[in-house]
Design a protein around this motif. Structure first.
Motif, PDB file in Angstrom:
ATOM      1  N   UNK A  11     -31.745  42.903  16.056  1.00  0.00           N
ATOM      2  CA  UNK A  11     -32.063  43.967  17.000  1.00  0.00           C
ATOM      3  C   UNK A  11     -32.620  45.157  16.229  1.00  0.00           C
ATOM      4  N   UNK A  12     -33.941  45.195  16.106  1.00  0.00           N
ATOM      5  CA  UNK A  12     -34.580  46.242  15.318  1.00  0.00           C
ATOM      6  C   UNK A  12     -34.412  47.621  15.959  1.00  0.00           C
ATOM      7  N   UNK A  13     -34.366  47.660  17.304  1.00  0.00           N
ATOM      8  CA  UNK A  13     -34.190  48.954  17.957  1.00  0.00           C
ATOM      9  C   UNK A  13     -32.832  49.536  17.620  1.00  0.00           C
ATOM     10  N   UNK A  14     -31.806  48.671  17.527  1.00  0.00           N
ATOM     11  CA  UNK A  14     -30.476  49.131  17.161  1.00  0.00           C
ATOM     12  C   UNK A  14     -30.474  49.675  15.745  1.00  0.00           C
ATOM     13  N   UNK A  15     -31.157  48.984  14.831  1.00  0.00           N
ATOM     14  CA  UNK A  15     -31.243  49.437  13.452  1.00  0.00           C
ATOM     15  C   UNK A  15     -31.916  50.800  13.389  1.00  0.00           C
ATOM     16  N   UNK A  16     -33.002  50.961  14.103  1.00  0.00           N
ATOM     17  CA  UNK A  16     -33.709  52.244  14.113  1.00  0.00           C
ATOM     18  C   UNK A  16     -32.805  53.357  14.636  1.00  0.00           C
ATOM     19  N   UNK A  17     -32.077  53.059  15.714  1.00  0.00           N
ATOM     20  CA  UNK A  17     -31.187  54.065  16.281  1.00  0.00           C
ATOM     21  C   UNK A  17     -30.079  54.442  15.307  1.00  0.00           C
ATOM     22  N   UNK A  18     -29.524  53.446  14.623  1.00  0.00           N
ATOM     23  CA  UNK A  18     -28.455  53.706  13.661  1.00  0.00           C
ATOM     24  C   UNK A  18     -28.937  54.605  12.529  1.00  0.00           C
ATOM     25  N   UNK A  22     -27.612  58.439  11.718  1.00  0.00           N
ATOM     26  CA  UNK A  22     -27.048  58.795  10.407  1.00  0.00           C
ATOM     27  C   UNK A  22     -27.782  59.985   9.803  1.00  0.00           C
ATOM     28  N   UNK A  23     -29.097  59.980   9.862  1.00  0.00           N
ATOM     29  CA  UNK A  23     -29.873  61.082   9.287  1.00  0.00           C
ATOM     30  C   UNK A  23     -29.706  62.356  10.117  1.00  0.00           C
ATOM     31  N   UNK A  24     -29.707  62.206  11.431  1.00  0.00           N
ATOM     32  CA  UNK A  24     -29.505  63.372  12.299  1.00  0.00           C
ATOM     33  C   UNK A  24     -28.180  64.050  12.009  1.00  0.00           C
ATOM     34  N   UNK A  25     -27.113  63.250  11.926  1.00  0.00           N
ATOM     35  CA  UNK A  25     -25.788  63.818  11.691  1.00  0.00           C
ATOM     36  C   UNK A  25     -25.682  64.449  10.311  1.00  0.00           C
ATOM     37  N   UNK A  26     -26.367  63.865   9.332  1.00  0.00           N
ATOM     38  CA  UNK A  26     -26.333  64.428   7.977  1.00  0.00           C
ATOM     39  C   UNK A  26     -27.022  65.783   7.925  1.00  0.00           C
ATOM     40  N   UNK A  27     -28.017  65.982   8.771  1.00  0.00           N
ATOM     41  CA  UNK A  27     -28.682  67.286   8.847  1.00  0.00           C
ATOM     42  C   UNK A  27     -27.800  68.279   9.599  1.00  0.00           C
ATOM     43  N   UNK A  28     -27.234  67.837  10.704  1.00  0.00           N
ATOM     44  CA  UNK A  28     -26.413  68.720  11.532  1.00  0.00           C
ATOM     45  C   UNK A  28     -25.180  69.200  10.774  1.00  0.00           C
ATOM     46  N   UNK A  29     -24.530  68.293  10.022  1.00  0.00           N
ATOM     47  CA  UNK A  29     -23.292  68.695   9.347  1.00  0.00           C
ATOM     48  C   UNK A  29     -23.533  69.372   7.994  1.00  0.00           C
ATOM     49  N   UNK A  30     -24.802  69.536   7.624  1.00  0.00           N
ATOM     50  CA  UNK A  30     -25.105  70.258   6.401  1.00  0.00           C
ATOM     51  C   UNK A  30     -25.175  69.418   5.153  1.00  0.00           C
ATOM     52  N   UNK A  31     -24.985  68.097   5.281  1.00  0.00           N
ATOM     53  CA  UNK A  31     -25.128  67.229   4.111  1.00  0.00           C
ATOM     54  C   UNK A  31     -26.515  67.416   3.510  1.00  0.00           C
ATOM     55  N   UNK A  50     -34.677  49.139   4.847  1.00  0.00           N
ATOM     56  CA  UNK A  50     -36.039  49.261   4.347  1.00  0.00           C
ATOM     57  C   UNK A  50     -36.572  50.657   4.667  1.00  0.00           C
ATOM     58  N   UNK A  51     -37.749  50.966   4.162  1.00  0.00           N
ATOM     59  CA  UNK A  51     -38.319  52.293   4.386  1.00  0.00           C
ATOM     60  C   UNK A  51     -38.844  52.461   5.820  1.00  0.00           C
ATOM     61  N   UNK A  52     -39.141  51.363   6.490  1.00  0.00           N
ATOM     62  CA  UNK A  52     -39.737  51.470   7.827  1.00  0.00           C
ATOM     63  C   UNK A  52     -38.838  52.186   8.832  1.00  0.00           C
ATOM     64  N   UNK A  53     -37.564  51.767   9.012  1.00  0.00           N
ATOM     65  CA  UNK A  53     -36.730  52.495   9.982  1.00  0.00           C
ATOM     66  C   UNK A  53     -36.458  53.930   9.559  1.00  0.00           C
ATOM     67  N   UNK A  54     -36.471  54.194   8.251  1.00  0.00           N
ATOM     68  CA  UNK A  54     -36.283  55.566   7.785  1.00  0.00           C
ATOM     69  C   UNK A  54     -37.471  56.419   8.199  1.00  0.00           C
ATOM     70  N   UNK A  55     -38.667  55.895   8.001  1.00  0.00           N
ATOM     71  CA  UNK A  55     -39.869  56.645   8.394  1.00  0.00           C
ATOM     72  C   UNK A  55     -39.892  56.884   9.896  1.00  0.00           C
ATOM     73  N   UNK A  56     -39.495  55.877  10.666  1.00  0.00           N
ATOM     74  CA  UNK A  56     -39.461  56.037  12.122  1.00  0.00           C
ATOM     75  C   UNK A  56     -38.439  57.097  12.520  1.00  0.00           C
ATOM     76  N   UNK A  57     -37.307  57.095  11.837  1.00  0.00           N
ATOM     77  CA  UNK A  57     -36.269  58.095  12.131  1.00  0.00           C
ATOM     78  C   UNK A  57     -36.754  59.494  11.789  1.00  0.00           C
TER      79      UNK A  57
END
Length: 217
Positions: A11-18, A22-31, A50-57
């Motif tokens: 489920x690639x959409x699930x991977x992208x969402x995950x 993770x990145x959203x929360x790391x920004x919000x909490x100041x990480x 991989x780099x693809x879901x990171x770029x999409x995020x």
């Protein structure tokens, strides 16, 4: 090795969402602090993807205003701009106010108990000084009327601007979290009694009480 003829696709959409969460929360909490450079290679290694879901995020985070990408340059965590934060706060307040106004008095007993249970978890998290857990419980409480409303447009707007507002919530809950417990109880009581105008006003005031500046300490 032989390839099975039938297999359950990943489920690639699930991977992208995950990855996005993770990145959203790391920004919000100041990480990841404002101005910090985000490299997709390093983020991919950190998350084990991989780099693809990171770029999409990162693209989604850019649309939310949490990162800024310059053409031909790196991506950095956005600075906390007072006007942008105030604008996002007011939009989020309006969406939650709309949801509460429409569903007050129609929420079932399970919905009301879900809100009360979330507020108990919220109070417990504040007492422990666990701001991350407080944020999660706060989200769960306010999500009940939104979910009951079932308005996809409202949910989409909150998905876009909610992460920006979470930065303000992080600052607020570290200072006056106990006051938020009382605001929640008032909101729940008004929703249960069917006072739509009162509940909408309480919800609006709760969100508009968020600070639009972030402390440096």
């Amino acid at each position: 090795m032989p390839i099975p003829r039938e297999a359950t696709p990943v489920d690639r959409s699930l991977l992208r969402d995950d990855v996005y969460v993770r990145l959203r929360d790391a920004i919000v909490d100041g990480t990841f602090a404002p101005g910090e450079q985000l490299r997709d290679v390093e983020l991919a290694a950190w998350l084990g993807v991989s780099r693809t879901p990171v770029r999409e995020a990162l693209l989604r985070l850019g649309a939310n205003g949490l990162v800024v990408t310059s053409p031909g340059r790196s991506t950095v965590v956005s600075q906390i701009d007072e006007k942008s934060l105030r604008d996002a706060r007011d939009v989020v307040a309006a969406m939650h106010e709309l949801a509460v106004r429409e569903v007050a008095g129609t929420l079932g007993a399970d919905d009301i108990e879900a809100m009360r249970a979330a507020n108990r978890r919220f109070a417990d998290a504040i007492a422990r000084g666990d701001v991350a857990a407080a944020l999660q419980s706060d989200d769960q409480l306010h999500a009940v009327p939104v979910r009951a409303l079932g308005n996809a447009a409202v949910e989409q707007v909150l998905s876009q601007f909610g992460p920006v507002v979470r930065r303000a919530e992080l600052a607020r809950f570290g200072v006056d979290g106990l006051a938020s417990v009382e605001r929640h109880e008032q909101l729940i009581a008004l929703c249960e009694s069917g006072d739509a105008a009162g509940a909408a006003s309480a919800e609006r005031d709760t969100w508009r009480s968020l600070p639009t500046t972030i402390r440096d300490d």
